[in-house]
Design a protein around this motif. Structure first.
Motif, short mmCIF file in Angstrom:
data_model
loop_
_atom_site.label_atom_id
_atom_site.label_comp_id
_atom_site.label_asym_id
_atom_site.label_seq_id
_atom_site.Cartn_x
_atom_site.Cartn_y
_atom_site.Cartn_z
N VAL A 55 -25.37 -21.43 21.71
CA VAL A 55 -24.03 -20.84 21.68
C VAL A 55 -23.19 -21.41 22.83
CG1 VAL A 55 -22.70 -18.70 21.86
CG2 VAL A 55 -24.83 -18.73 20.55
N TRP A 56 -23.80 -21.54 23.98
CA TRP A 56 -23.12 -22.13 25.15
C TRP A 56 -22.70 -23.56 24.83
CZ3 TRP A 56 -21.81 -19.04 29.03
CH2 TRP A 56 -21.42 -19.58 30.26
N ASP A 57 -23.59 -24.30 24.19
CA ASP A 57 -23.28 -25.66 23.77
C ASP A 57 -22.08 -25.67 22.83
OD1 ASP A 57 -24.06 -28.61 23.23
OD2 ASP A 57 -24.17 -27.73 21.23
N TYR A 58 -22.02 -24.73 21.91
CA TYR A 58 -20.91 -24.62 20.97
C TYR A 58 -19.60 -24.36 21.72
CZ TYR A 58 -17.94 -22.56 17.31
OH TYR A 58 -16.92 -22.26 16.46
N TRP A 59 -19.62 -23.43 22.67
CA TRP A 59 -18.41 -23.12 23.43
C TRP A 59 -17.94 -24.31 24.27
CZ3 TRP A 59 -20.67 -17.82 25.26
CH2 TRP A 59 -20.45 -16.86 24.25
N LEU A 60 -18.88 -25.16 24.68
CA LEU A 60 -18.52 -26.34 25.46
C LEU A 60 -18.10 -27.52 24.57
CD1 LEU A 60 -21.21 -26.28 28.29
CD2 LEU A 60 -18.74 -26.05 28.60
N GLY A 61 -18.10 -27.31 23.25
CA GLY A 61 -17.69 -28.37 22.34
C GLY A 61 -18.81 -29.29 21.92
N ASN A 75 -26.00 -27.13 17.80
CA ASN A 75 -26.00 -25.71 17.49
C ASN A 75 -26.03 -25.54 15.97
OD1 ASN A 75 -22.96 -25.77 16.72
ND2 ASN A 75 -22.98 -26.52 18.84
N TYR A 76 -26.33 -24.31 15.55
CA TYR A 76 -26.47 -24.01 14.12
C TYR A 76 -25.44 -22.99 13.69
CZ TYR A 76 -30.99 -26.35 14.64
OH TYR A 76 -31.97 -27.27 14.89
N GLU A 77 -25.40 -22.74 12.39
CA GLU A 77 -24.41 -21.82 11.84
C GLU A 77 -24.51 -20.44 12.49
OE1 GLU A 77 -21.35 -20.16 10.07
OE2 GLU A 77 -21.84 -22.31 9.98
N ALA A 78 -25.72 -19.95 12.71
CA ALA A 78 -25.87 -18.63 13.34
C ALA A 78 -25.29 -18.62 14.75
CB ALA A 78 -27.35 -18.23 13.39
N ASP A 79 -25.45 -19.72 15.48
CA ASP A 79 -24.89 -19.83 16.83
C ASP A 79 -23.37 -19.83 16.78
OD1 ASP A 79 -27.56 -20.27 17.94
OD2 ASP A 79 -27.41 -22.29 17.09
N ARG A 80 -22.82 -20.61 15.85
CA ARG A 80 -21.36 -20.70 15.74
C ARG A 80 -20.77 -19.37 15.28
NH1 ARG A 80 -23.22 -25.76 13.94
NH2 ARG A 80 -23.15 -25.20 11.72
N VAL A 116 -21.92 -16.20 15.71
CA VAL A 116 -21.87 -15.19 16.77
C VAL A 116 -20.96 -15.65 17.89
CG1 VAL A 116 -23.86 -15.95 18.15
CG2 VAL A 116 -23.27 -13.53 18.06
N GLY A 117 -20.91 -16.98 18.14
CA GLY A 117 -20.00 -17.50 19.15
C GLY A 117 -18.56 -17.18 18.81
N ASP A 144 -17.89 -6.70 28.69
CA ASP A 144 -18.77 -5.65 28.14
C ASP A 144 -18.74 -5.67 26.61
OD1 ASP A 144 -19.47 -4.85 30.67
OD2 ASP A 144 -18.18 -3.08 30.70
N ASP A 145 -17.54 -5.86 26.04
CA ASP A 145 -17.43 -5.94 24.58
C ASP A 145 -18.17 -7.16 24.04
OD1 ASP A 145 -15.89 -3.64 24.51
OD2 ASP A 145 -13.97 -4.70 24.37
N ALA A 146 -18.03 -8.27 24.75
CA ALA A 146 -18.71 -9.50 24.32
C ALA A 146 -20.22 -9.33 24.38
CB ALA A 146 -18.27 -10.67 25.20
N ALA A 147 -20.72 -8.68 25.44
CA ALA A 147 -22.16 -8.46 25.57
C ALA A 147 -22.67 -7.55 24.46
CB ALA A 147 -22.47 -7.85 26.94
N ALA A 148 -21.88 -6.54 24.09
CA ALA A 148 -22.28 -5.65 23.01
C ALA A 148 -22.37 -6.40 21.68
CB ALA A 148 -21.29 -4.49 22.90
N LYS A 149 -21.42 -7.29 21.42
CA LYS A 149 -21.46 -8.12 20.21
C LYS A 149 -22.71 -9.00 20.22
CE LYS A 149 -17.39 -7.48 18.02
NZ LYS A 149 -17.26 -7.14 16.60
N TRP A 150 -22.99 -9.59 21.36
CA TRP A 150 -24.16 -10.46 21.47
C TRP A 150 -25.44 -9.68 21.19
CZ3 TRP A 150 -25.44 -15.43 21.68
CH2 TRP A 150 -26.74 -15.75 22.09
N ASN A 151 -25.58 -8.54 21.83
CA ASN A 151 -26.81 -7.76 21.67
C ASN A 151 -26.97 -7.25 20.24
OD1 ASN A 151 -27.53 -8.17 24.33
ND2 ASN A 151 -26.65 -6.24 25.05
N ALA A 152 -25.86 -7.02 19.55
CA ALA A 152 -25.93 -6.55 18.16
C ALA A 152 -26.33 -7.67 17.20
CB ALA A 152 -24.58 -5.97 17.74
#
Length: 265
Positions: free
Chosen positions: A22-28, A32-37, A39-40, A200-208
């Motif tokens: 996901v970090w790789d996706y955010w850095l361009g 990464n895979y569809e699931a990473d993109r 949730v990213g 906090d909202d982003a972390a909640a999305k990630w954990n879900a």
């Protein structure tokens, strides 16, 4: 592809988002895979600044490594390497001091597959890669000792990784074990996401999402990680405020990724 490389890649579950990808996706990046993109993108909806966080973290790495090289450090233990991108630890260190030695540690098979293929050392220095987890510091120490000299100062780098160890006692125990094995003059380098409404909202999305659980901490909790060490000024601060240079972005805004350096006396 070797049998060992194929075995590592067989461990990849592309259906579950992974922090490094996901970090790789955010850095361009493209590793990464569809699931990473998916949730990213979902996380970016509640916190668009996470792209800023990713860039600020990468720029902090460069400034921190250059500071350490200027301080005479020539050995780096980088845990939670992530997918290789521009200006990785060994590139920054060896550009300034070609004899620098770097050991990368990660437990994601796609990170290791790329690290072994893409990360090279200068002839004067060395790099190595360990398939290991921060929560198993003894394995890290055993593997790192093949490349690093533990009688000389080492920079222990844990950038954007402690969030994924929710248990405070596990964090303290792992860092203590690693730092206890290092001599006076060694350093701890930390970056970590901190609480804010959007983070906090982003972390909640990630954990879900079913991915590896993330836990945010406060700046005060990060300060406590340097107990007994000599903190490099200005202490634990928003990353762009730590020794900014002409290339540092986002110095005019609050970035909810904090970091700092401490020296073992």
């Amino acid at each position: 592809m070797t049998d060992s490389s194929r075995g590592r890649l067989d461990r990849i579950d592309s259906s579950v988002p992974h922090p490094a990808r996901v970090w790789d996706y955010w850095l361009g990046g493209k590793d990464n895979y569809e699931a990473d993109r998916a949730v990213g993108d979902e996380i970016l909806q509640v916190m668009p600044d996470l792209v800023v966080v990713a860039r600020a973290d990468r720029q902090f790495l460069g400034r921190a490594v250059r500071h350490l090289v200027d301080a005479g450090v020539r050995q780096f233990l980088d845990i939670g390497t992530g997918v290789p991108t521009a200006d990785n630890t060994h590139q920054v260190a060896q550009r300034a001091a070609p004899e620098s030695r770097v050991v990368y540690v990660d437990n994601d098979p796609i990170v290791l597959a790329h690290a072994r293929a893409l990360l090279y050392s200068t002839p004067e220095g060395a790099t190595d890669y360990l398939d290991a987890d921060l929560r198993d510091p003894e394995t890290i120490l055993t593997g790192a000792a093949k490349t690093l000299d533990f009688s000389r100062p080492i920079a222990l780098m844990v950038l954007g990784v402690l969030e994924f160890v929710p248990d405070d006692e596990q964090v303290r125990a792992a860092l203590s074990t690693l730092l206890d094995a290092m001599p006076s003059g060694s350093y701890l380098v930390v970056s970590h996401s901190v609480h804010s409404e959007s983070m906090d909202d982003a972390a909640a999305k990630w954990n879900a999402s079913g991915a590896t659980e993330i836990r945010l901490r406060t700046p005060e909790q990060l300060e406590a990680l340097f107990e007994g060490m000599e903190q490099v000024r200005p202490g634990v601060v928003s990353l762009p405020r730590w020794h900014p240079d002409a290339a540092t972005e986002y110095t005019d805004r609050e970035v909810h990724q904090y970091g700092g350096l401490g020296r073992k006396p």
